[in-house]
Design an enzyme around this catalytic site. Structure first.
Site, PDB file in Angstrom:
ATOM      1  NE  ARG A  55     -23.161  20.124 -19.057  1.00  0.00           N
ATOM      2  CZ  ARG A  55     -23.222  19.202 -20.043  1.00  0.00           C
ATOM      3  NH1 ARG A  55     -23.408  19.585 -21.302  1.00  0.00           N
ATOM      4  NH2 ARG A  55     -23.076  17.930 -19.763  1.00  0.00           N
ATOM      5  CD  GLN A  87     -23.934   6.821 -20.846  1.00  0.00           C
ATOM      6  OE1 GLN A  87     -24.616   7.039 -21.867  1.00  0.00           O
ATOM      7  NE2 GLN A  87     -24.463   6.304 -19.755  1.00  0.00           N
ATOM      8  CG  ASN A  88     -21.632  11.131 -15.765  1.00  0.00           C
ATOM      9  OD1 ASN A  88     -22.632  11.094 -16.490  1.00  0.00           O
ATOM     10  ND2 ASN A  88     -21.584  10.537 -14.576  1.00  0.00           N
ATOM     11  CG  ASP A  90     -19.055  14.548 -13.477  1.00  0.00           C
ATOM     12  OD1 ASP A  90     -20.286  14.382 -13.468  1.00  0.00           O
ATOM     13  OD2 ASP A  90     -18.255  13.648 -13.176  1.00  0.00           O
ATOM     14  CG  HIS A 105     -20.431  10.284 -24.241  1.00  0.00           C
ATOM     15  ND1 HIS A 105     -21.659  10.026 -23.666  1.00  0.00           N
ATOM     16  CD2 HIS A 105     -20.314   9.405 -25.268  1.00  0.00           C
ATOM     17  CE1 HIS A 105     -22.259   9.055 -24.335  1.00  0.00           C
ATOM     18  NE2 HIS A 105     -21.456   8.649 -25.297  1.00  0.00           N
ATOM     19  CB  CYS A 132      -4.473  25.945 -29.863  1.00  0.00           C
ATOM     20  SG  CYS A 132      -3.694  24.329 -29.694  1.00  0.00           S
ATOM     21  CB  SER A 173     -32.003   7.697 -19.292  1.00  0.00           C
ATOM     22  OG  SER A 173     -31.171   8.187 -20.340  1.00  0.00           O
ATOM     23  CG  ASN A 197     -31.229   4.482 -13.336  1.00  0.00           C
ATOM     24  OD1 ASN A 197     -30.208   5.160 -13.396  1.00  0.00           O
ATOM     25  ND2 ASN A 197     -32.356   4.816 -13.952  1.00  0.00           N
TER      26      ASN A 197
HETATM   27  C1  BV8 Z   1     -22.726   7.958 -32.534  1.00  0.00           C
HETATM   28  C2  BV8 Z   1     -21.527  14.521 -24.080  1.00  0.00           C
HETATM   29  C3  BV8 Z   1     -21.935   6.979 -34.534  1.00  0.00           C
HETATM   30  C4  BV8 Z   1     -21.930  15.922 -24.355  1.00  0.00           C
HETATM   31  C5  BV8 Z   1     -23.389  13.120 -24.798  1.00  0.00           C
HETATM   32  C6  BV8 Z   1     -29.671  10.513 -35.369  1.00  0.00           C
HETATM   33  C7  BV8 Z   1     -28.627  11.368 -35.730  1.00  0.00           C
HETATM   34  C8  BV8 Z   1     -27.354  11.247 -35.187  1.00  0.00           C
HETATM   35  C9  BV8 Z   1     -27.108  10.257 -34.246  1.00  0.00           C
HETATM   36  C10 BV8 Z   1     -28.146   9.423 -33.892  1.00  0.00           C
HETATM   37  C11 BV8 Z   1     -29.421   9.536 -34.427  1.00  0.00           C
HETATM   38  N1  BV8 Z   1     -30.215   8.580 -33.880  1.00  0.00           N
HETATM   39  C12 BV8 Z   1     -29.487   7.851 -32.987  1.00  0.00           C
HETATM   40  C13 BV8 Z   1     -28.233   8.354 -33.016  1.00  0.00           C
HETATM   41  C14 BV8 Z   1     -27.141   7.911 -32.228  1.00  0.00           C
HETATM   42  C15 BV8 Z   1     -27.009   8.900 -31.092  1.00  0.00           C
HETATM   43  C16 BV8 Z   1     -28.115   8.605 -30.089  1.00  0.00           C
HETATM   44  O1  BV8 Z   1     -28.054   7.605 -29.414  1.00  0.00           O
HETATM   45  N2  BV8 Z   1     -29.122   9.512 -30.028  1.00  0.00           N
HETATM   46  C17 BV8 Z   1     -30.222   9.313 -29.097  1.00  0.00           C
HETATM   47  C18 BV8 Z   1     -30.800  10.684 -28.735  1.00  0.00           C
HETATM   48  C19 BV8 Z   1     -31.255   8.430 -29.765  1.00  0.00           C
HETATM   49  N3  BV8 Z   1     -25.717   8.675 -30.519  1.00  0.00           N
HETATM   50  C20 BV8 Z   1     -24.671   9.400 -30.948  1.00  0.00           C
HETATM   51  O2  BV8 Z   1     -24.754  10.314 -31.748  1.00  0.00           O
HETATM   52  C21 BV8 Z   1     -23.325   8.949 -30.419  1.00  0.00           C
HETATM   53  N4  BV8 Z   1     -22.427   8.789 -31.531  1.00  0.00           N
HETATM   54  O3  BV8 Z   1     -23.748   7.301 -32.598  1.00  0.00           O
HETATM   55  O4  BV8 Z   1     -21.751   7.929 -33.511  1.00  0.00           O
HETATM   56  C22 BV8 Z   1     -21.463   5.673 -34.002  1.00  0.00           C
HETATM   57  C23 BV8 Z   1     -22.384   4.674 -33.634  1.00  0.00           C
HETATM   58  C24 BV8 Z   1     -21.914   3.451 -33.135  1.00  0.00           C
HETATM   59  C25 BV8 Z   1     -20.549   3.229 -33.041  1.00  0.00           C
HETATM   60  C26 BV8 Z   1     -19.676   4.242 -33.416  1.00  0.00           C
HETATM   61  C27 BV8 Z   1     -20.120   5.478 -33.881  1.00  0.00           C
HETATM   62  C28 BV8 Z   1     -22.713  10.010 -29.502  1.00  0.00           C
HETATM   63  C29 BV8 Z   1     -23.623  10.222 -28.316  1.00  0.00           C
HETATM   64  C30 BV8 Z   1     -22.882  11.076 -27.299  1.00  0.00           C
HETATM   65  C31 BV8 Z   1     -23.589  12.413 -27.137  1.00  0.00           C
HETATM   66  N5  BV8 Z   1     -22.947  13.128 -26.031  1.00  0.00           N
HETATM   67  N6  BV8 Z   1     -22.730  13.716 -23.798  1.00  0.00           N
HETATM   68  C32 BV8 Z   1     -22.514  16.561 -23.125  1.00  0.00           C
HETATM   69  O5  BV8 Z   1     -22.500  15.956 -22.033  1.00  0.00           O
HETATM   70  O6  BV8 Z   1     -22.983  17.697 -23.294  1.00  0.00           O
HETATM   71  S1  BV8 Z   1     -24.820  12.295 -24.457  1.00  0.00           S
HETATM   72  C33 BV8 Z   1     -25.354  12.588 -22.844  1.00  0.00           C
HETATM   73  O7  BV8 Z   1     -26.700  12.137 -22.728  1.00  0.00           O
HETATM   74  C34 BV8 Z   1     -24.650  11.764 -21.823  1.00  0.00           C
HETATM   75  O8  BV8 Z   1     -23.272  11.676 -22.059  1.00  0.00           O
HETATM   76  C35 BV8 Z   1     -25.334  10.425 -21.884  1.00  0.00           C
HETATM   77  O9  BV8 Z   1     -24.706   9.586 -22.824  1.00  0.00           O
HETATM   78  C36 BV8 Z   1     -26.677  10.748 -22.487  1.00  0.00           C
HETATM   79  C37 BV8 Z   1     -27.825  10.323 -21.601  1.00  0.00           C
HETATM   80  O10 BV8 Z   1     -27.559  10.838 -20.383  1.00  0.00           O
HETATM   81  P1  BV8 Z   1     -27.578   9.932 -19.043  1.00  0.00           P
HETATM   82  O11 BV8 Z   1     -26.186   9.905 -18.533  1.00  0.00           O
HETATM   83  O12 BV8 Z   1     -28.244   8.616 -19.225  1.00  0.00           O
HETATM   84  O13 BV8 Z   1     -28.449  10.864 -18.167  1.00  0.00           O
HETATM   85  P2  BV8 Z   1     -30.010  11.067 -18.271  1.00  0.00           P
HETATM   86  O14 BV8 Z   1     -30.288  12.419 -17.714  1.00  0.00           O
HETATM   87  O15 BV8 Z   1     -30.516  10.717 -19.634  1.00  0.00           O
HETATM   88  O16 BV8 Z   1     -30.546   9.954 -17.272  1.00  0.00           O
HETATM   89  C38 BV8 Z   1     -30.189  10.043 -15.912  1.00  0.00           C
HETATM   90  C39 BV8 Z   1     -30.621   8.741 -15.288  1.00  0.00           C
HETATM   91  O17 BV8 Z   1     -30.217   8.760 -13.915  1.00  0.00           O
HETATM   92  C40 BV8 Z   1     -32.119   8.574 -15.298  1.00  0.00           C
HETATM   93  O18 BV8 Z   1     -32.417   7.238 -15.663  1.00  0.00           O
HETATM   94  C41 BV8 Z   1     -32.532   8.825 -13.841  1.00  0.00           C
HETATM   95  O19 BV8 Z   1     -33.608   7.978 -13.432  1.00  0.00           O
HETATM   96  C42 BV8 Z   1     -31.300   8.424 -13.097  1.00  0.00           C
HETATM   97  N7  BV8 Z   1     -31.086   9.168 -11.852  1.00  0.00           N
HETATM   98  C43 BV8 Z   1     -31.401  10.464 -11.566  1.00  0.00           C
HETATM   99  N8  BV8 Z   1     -31.017  10.732 -10.305  1.00  0.00           N
HETATM  100  C44 BV8 Z   1     -30.440   9.615  -9.800  1.00  0.00           C
HETATM  101  C45 BV8 Z   1     -30.472   8.612 -10.773  1.00  0.00           C
HETATM  102  N9  BV8 Z   1     -29.984   7.380 -10.581  1.00  0.00           N
HETATM  103  C46 BV8 Z   1     -29.433   7.120  -9.381  1.00  0.00           C
HETATM  104  N10 BV8 Z   1     -29.364   8.031  -8.383  1.00  0.00           N
HETATM  105  C47 BV8 Z   1     -29.848   9.276  -8.546  1.00  0.00           C
HETATM  106  N11 BV8 Z   1     -29.766  10.174  -7.551  1.00  0.00           N
HETATM  107 ZN    ZN Z   2      -3.967  23.682 -31.890  1.00  0.00          ZN
END
Ligand code: BV8
Ligand code: ZN
Length: 228
Positions: A55, A87-88, A90, A105, A132, A173, A197
């Site tokens: 990526r 959240q991106n 990039d 993120h 590092c 999403s 969206n």
């Molecule tokens: C946290 C970086 C504690 C890495 C990302 C069980 C175990 C552990 C954790 C959890 C659990 N259950 C719930 C959780 C919490 C968890 C969570 O939410 N899980 C989900 C699956 C339920 N969250 C976490 O773990 C977070 N940390 O909770 O720590 C805490 C809590 C509260 C306060 C403090 C601490 C950390 C989450 C971060 C994970 N890292 N990214 C990497 O990129 O590889 S997440 C990654 O996916 C993204 O960063 C983004 O956040 C997420 C969703 O992605 P989106 O950006 O929404 O993209 P997606 O593809 O889903 O959707 C695209 C949208 O665009 C669609 O709606 C589509 O219709 C639309 N679209 C498409 N094309 C277009 C368009 N819109 C307009 N124009 C277009 N052309």
């Molecule tokens: Zn170091």
């Protein structure tokens, strides 16, 4: 008027960056939730490094699109009244000219050292375990927030939401927390809320207004309307 914009993978889709849902959350047959975790990295660092190295290379070959440029134009007009939280991982917002961007993120073009906690601009691969630049240990990992890890700058974000008059969510999403909860916090703090969206997100019903279509069309139109 204080504006907070939250962006997700959808804003980069028209630049050719696949969203998480496009690949229905899969990469090389792995579920993203299974690759983007500390446990996955401890278990098979090479698989996780490959996921991010690929990526990191790809993101350097794509360009910002009209949605990124519109947000940069808006910042030129309203300055510090606009904050983009993304959240991106990039750098397309920055390459379109945005300066106030908060990567909650983390970032692909940054490496984090597990030995000295140093963070370093990094545009190369990490799979060959380079030393590092700070401490010399080969303990560099992608500087991204994995599932189960604490997102960056949540207190700054909460303060911005408290001051916001308008909260706009673009291309996400609404599936991942705490980002998916920002619309409810913003509403509770008295902001108006707008979703731009391609399709209704999981949180659409929390927004005062939702518009559906590609960000490359909706965002410039919204910025023209706002500045008009
Ligand atoms: C946290 C970086 C504690 C890495 C990302 C069980 C175990 C552990 C954790 C959890 C659990 N259950 C719930 C959780 C919490 C968890 C969570 O939410 N899980 C989900 C699956 C339920 N969250 C976490 O773990 C977070 N940390 O909770 O720590 C805490 C809590 C509260 C306060 C403090 C601490 C950390 C989450 C971060 C994970 N890292 N990214 C990497 O990129 O590889 S997440 C990654 O996916 C993204 O960063 C983004 O956040 C997420 C969703 O992605 P989106 O950006 O929404 O993209 P997606 O593809 O889903 O959707 C695209 C949208 O665009 C669609 O709606 C589509 O219709 C639309 N679209 C498409 N094309 C277009 C368009 N819109 C307009 N124009 C277009 N052309
Ligand atoms: Zn170091």
């Amino acid at each position: 008027m204080n504006i907070v914009v939250l962006t997700g993978a959808g804003i980069s889709a028209e630049s050719g960056v696949p969203t998480f849902r496009d690949a229905d959350g899969l990469w090389e047959g792995h579920r993203v939730e299974d690759v983007a975790t500390p446990a996955a990295f401890d278990r098979s660092p090479d698989v996780v490094h490959r996921f991010y190295d690929e990526r990191r290379r790809m993101v350097q070959k794509v360009e910002p699109n009209a949605a990124h440029s519109a947000l940069s134009r808006l910042e030129q007009m309203v300055g510090d009244s606009l904050l983009v939280i993304t959240q991106n991982i990039d750098d397309l917002h920055e390459r379109a000219g945005s300066r106030r961007v908060l990567h909650m993120h983390g970032e692909l073009l940054s490496a984090l050292c597990r030995a000295c906690d140093g963070r370093f601009a990094w545009d190369d691969d990490l799979a060959d375990f380079p030393p590092c630049p700070g401490c010399g240990y080969s303990e560099l990992r992608p500087d991204v927030v994995w599932f189960g890890e604490m997102p960056y700058e949540l207190d700054t974000i909460d303060r911005a939401l408290q001051k916001a008059d308008l909260f706009v969510s673009i291309g996400t999403s609404g599936a991942v927390y705490p980002a998916a909860g920002f619309v409810r916090a913003a509403s509770a703090y008295g902001a108006s809320t707008l979703e731009l969206n391609l399709a209704p997100s999981e949180g659409s019903h929390f927004f005062d207004e939702t518009r559906h279509g590609p960000a490359g069309t909706l965002v410039p139109h919204w910025v023209d309307e706002l500045l008009g």
